[in-house]
Enzyme design. Structure first.
Site, PDB file in Angstrom:
ATOM      1  N   ASP A 229       0.868  -1.193   0.000  1.00 50.33           N
ATOM      2  CA  ASP A 229       0.000   0.000   0.000  1.00 50.33           C
ATOM      3  C   ASP A 229       0.899   1.235   0.000  1.00 50.33           C
ATOM      4  O   ASP A 229       2.022   1.164  -0.490  1.00 50.33           O
ATOM      5  CB  ASP A 229      -0.967  -0.060   1.194  1.00 50.33           C
ATOM      6  CG  ASP A 229      -2.266   0.666   0.910  1.00 50.33           C
ATOM      7  OD1 ASP A 229      -2.199   1.868   0.600  1.00 50.33           O
ATOM      8  OD2 ASP A 229      -3.352   0.065   0.986  1.00 50.33           O
ATOM      9  N   HIS A 252       2.209   2.038  -3.190  1.00 42.73           N
ATOM     10  CA  HIS A 252       1.276   2.976  -3.823  1.00 42.73           C
ATOM     11  C   HIS A 252       1.786   4.415  -3.763  1.00 42.73           C
ATOM     12  O   HIS A 252       1.029   5.347  -3.964  1.00 42.73           O
ATOM     13  CB  HIS A 252      -0.111   2.853  -3.182  1.00 42.73           C
ATOM     14  CG  HIS A 252      -0.765   1.523  -3.432  1.00 42.73           C
ATOM     15  ND1 HIS A 252      -2.035   1.223  -2.999  1.00 42.73           N
ATOM     16  CD2 HIS A 252      -0.324   0.414  -4.081  1.00 42.73           C
ATOM     17  CE1 HIS A 252      -2.343  -0.018  -3.365  1.00 42.73           C
ATOM     18  NE2 HIS A 252      -1.318  -0.532  -4.017  1.00 42.73           N
TER      19      HIS A 252
END
Ligand SMILES: *[C@@H]1O[C@H](CO)[C@@H](O)[C@H](O)[C@H]1NC(C)=O
Ligand SMILES: *[C@@H]1O[C@H](CO)[C@@H](O)[C@H](O)[C@H]1NC(C)=O
Length: 404
Positions: A229, A252
């Site tokens: 993430d 991310h």
């Protein structure tokens, strides 16, 4: 030169200096020893075998360190120490406790043991705590597998959480395979993280590297984050955050947000991200908010000197954030985004749109500045930029050319 070779008066002076030196170093040594009592967790019953539950020994070491009126060290020697979820709470009688970790702290292999706690290891209401070195191995892979199977699974614990704490340092710590977030800083002042490593697989769910919220004066330096993430996520109420020398990927990217989850929300302000490399990440420098009313904001943000290597969305503001397109609020974001500068950003985008500003129709992004931005699609193709409700300026060489 030997003492006896010197003329008489010099000999006396030299001898005196030697005596003073010995006396002084003795005092200095005993002062250091007195200044920092050391509690070795093994002396308190911890076993470095990776199998015996050592939680009680860590709790006992903390109790002693926290009760001491003087600076203290909790020492974790080499080896693997099995630890269940544990809270190290304040207030303490001193404001200088160092966890010196030479070994690895390992979570139980059964994810259910810690999986319903907010944190595996947490510090609450402390002042002047340093974590130096060590590996935190949360063994999160079996929980990720559970989540992917569609079965009902616990949410998972954050590996290391600091809440309502001041003057914190985390230096040279490695966090592996967290169940959920790796490190969370919430409600803290003056936190310095340096030489931190985070590692989890690129498809592990919600394993953000470092999450900061409701905190002032957080610094993250010289750290390497690879995860499933956000490498760093910046939540509501973050003020004066400095991030420098970061390698991000997989992951991310560095994200401000998601913001606007709540109607009443503190803003994010004064964030600097300087010298960062993004390698194969989903995003580079991102600001994201949900599309619903909110008092939230993101202001005075500087993104400077970033290199993008095959990044899907190198520069993105998304005020219609809705991952997986499920249960989207489908309103208009109330989050106000302003004074955001992108300076010296270059490299490659894995998609054609390298710069995307999708802002709120009610509160358009304003004073967005692009300065010396050069992004290509793959290695050689021209990239594009896209703007919705975004205003600002461009200067220097800006490619793809600005749509502001
Ligand atoms: C902005 O943050 C930096 C640290 O990142 C701090 O030194 C500076 O004082 C802050 N500025 C304001 C106006 O708060
Ligand atoms: C901006 O967001 C809206 C709402 O999600 C979407 O319909 C639109 O396609 C987006 N624009 C671009 C250029 O991505």
């Amino acid at each position: 030169m030997a003492l006896l070779d010197l003329p008489c008066r010099c000999r006396i002076v030299a001898l005196l200096s030697l005596i003073i030196f010995v006396a002084f170093s003795h005092t200095a040594l005993s002062a250091t020893a007195a200044a920092a009592a050391t509690y070795n967790v093994v002396g308190l019953g911890a076993k470095p075998d990776g199998k015996t539950d050592s939680t009680k020994a860590f709790v006992a070491a903390w109790a002693k360190a926290c009760a001491s009126p003087k600076p203290t060290v909790v020492y974790v020697p080499p080896g693997r120490f099995l630890l269940k979820n544990v809270v190290f709470g304040g207030d303490c009688n001193n404001n200088a406790i160092t966890f010196r970790i030479a070994g690895t702290l390992v979570a139980p292999s059964d994810y259910r043991v810690i999986g319903n706690s907010d944190n595996w290891i947490s510090f609450h209401h402390v002042n002047g705590v340093t974590i130096a070195g060590g590996i935190l191995d949360a063994q999160g892979t079996s929980l990720w597998a559970c989540k992917k199977s569609g079965k009902t699974c616990p949410t998972g614990a954050t590996t290391l959480g600091f809440s309502n704490s001041n003057n914190i340092k985390v230096v040279g710590l490695t966090s592996l395979n967290s169940q959920m977030f790796h490190i969370v800083i919430n409600g803290c002042n003056n936190v310095k993280m340096q030489g931190v490593k985070v590692s989890a697989s690129g498809n592990s769910p919600n394993t953000d590297g470092i999450h900061v919220q409701m905190s002032t004066g957080v610094t993250i330096l010289n750290s390497k984050i690879g995860t499933g993430d956000d490498c760093v996520s910046i939540g509501p109420g973050t003020n004066s955050l400095w991030i420098e020398d970061i390698a991000c990927g997989p992951g991310h990217g560095i994200s401000i947000g998601s913001l606007g989850k709540d109607l009443n929300e503190e803003g994010v302000k004064n964030v600097t991200v300087k010298t960062a490399t993004f390698r194969g990440t989903q995003n580079g420098l991102r600001i994201k908010s949900w599309a619903r009313p909110s008092s939230g904001s993101a202001r005075n943000i500087l993104f400077q000197h970033a290199v993008m290597i095959n990044v899907q969305n190198p520069i993105v503001i998304d005020q219609n954030y809705c991952p997986d397109n499920k249960g989207c609020p489908s309103q208009v974001s109330g989050v106000k985004v302003s004074d955001v500068t992108y300076q010296d950003i270059h490299g490659t985008s894995a998609t054609e749109v390298a710069v995307k500003f999708n802002c709120s129709s009610e509160y358009p992004c304003n004073n967005i500045r692009l300065e010396d931005v050069k992004l290509t699609y793959k290695n050689v193709l021209p990239a594009q930029s896209s703007c919705n409700h975004a205003a600002g300026t461009a200067s220097g060489l800006v490619l793809p050319s600005s749509c502001l």
